[in-house]
Enzyme design. Structure first.
Site, mmCIF file in Angstrom:
data_model
loop_
_atom_site.group_PDB
_atom_site.id
_atom_site.type_symbol
_atom_site.label_atom_id
_atom_site.label_comp_id
_atom_site.label_asym_id
_atom_site.label_seq_id
_atom_site.Cartn_x
_atom_site.Cartn_y
_atom_site.Cartn_z
ATOM 1 C CE1 TYR A 147 12.562 46.418 7.133
ATOM 2 C CE2 TYR A 147 11.144 43.944 7.464
ATOM 3 C CZ TYR A 147 12.190 45.369 7.846
ATOM 4 O OH TYR A 147 13.104 45.467 8.958
ATOM 5 C CD GLU A 154 19.084 44.722 5.312
ATOM 6 O OE1 GLU A 154 18.870 44.758 6.216
ATOM 7 O OE2 GLU A 154 18.769 45.760 4.378
#
Length: 221
Positions: A147, A154
């Site tokens: 994550y 991102e």
């Protein structure tokens, strides 16, 4: 009648999970192969089609939650899938200038490993009614590393795309127009970045809670 619906539901979800699993397995295979052979600059070109198909298929998971096929809350599913689609189509597909950056490789590898574990886990659960304990542990533990790497990639790629979004004015709508409406994709993207600040820690805490509940339940059983 209820039994027939339950059977059809299990068959459908089993097929869905394993088909999307195959898509993400392709993404990981092409990403790693390209990294080894020609470097990170060519990773996006190698994974583009399977990435778009596998990630866009996840839209069905919002529908699964809405109609009650799965118990996952739409409030948790929607932002995750929405952010992934924004990256896949709004950033990577739309702005070739960022496609050769090394963050693309870290992004697709983080995403694909996560999804290979997740879809195979639920594919087994639907098909057999259970998954091995090691698979359960992977499902609820791999995010501890993947994550942060995925989110960092991102945010980095969105930030790198900002100058190109501004100069191209892609997806922006200027007035005057017949609808009397304006939209600036550049500022919308900045808003998306701003949402990552409180959103990412919140989602991480949510997943930690999920992990604690799932592993505790496994120990009791």
């Amino acid at each position: 009648m209820a039994g027939s619906f339950s059977f059809v539901r299990r068959v459908y979800l089993t097929l869905y999970n394993w088909i999307v699993f195959a898509g993400w397995a392709q993404v990981l295979y092409f990403a790693v192969k390209t990294l080894k052979e020609t470097g990170h600059e060519n990773v996006y070109e190698a994974v583009e089609k399977p990435l778009q198909l596998a990630q866009t298929a996840a839209v069905l998971e919002i529908l699964h939650g809405l109609v009650g096929l799965v118990r996952s809350p739409v409030s948790a599913t929607l932002p995750q899938i929405g952010s992934r689609l924004f990256l896949t189509w709004g950033i990577l597909y739309s702005f070739p200038e960022v496609q050769s950056h090394f963050l693309v490789a870290s992004l697709v590898i983080s995403w694909s490993i996560t999804e290979i574990i997740r879809y195979s886990f639920f594919g087994l659960k639907e098909a057999l009614g259970f998954a091995p304990s090691w698979h359960l542990w992977l499902r609820y533990s791999s995010f501890l590393v993947l994550y942060p790497t995925g989110i960092t990639s991102e945010v980095g790629l969105i930030y790198l795309a900002l100058p190109h979004i501004k100069t191209s004015e892609m997806y922006s709508v200027r007035m005057p127009n017949t609808l009397n409406f304006s939209f600036d994709f550049f500022y919308a993207t900045i808003l998306v970045l701003a949402i990552y600040v409180p959103g990412s820690p919140h989602m991480y805490r949510y997943m930690l809670g999920q992990r604690k509940r799932a592993l505790s339940k496994s120990k009791r059983e």
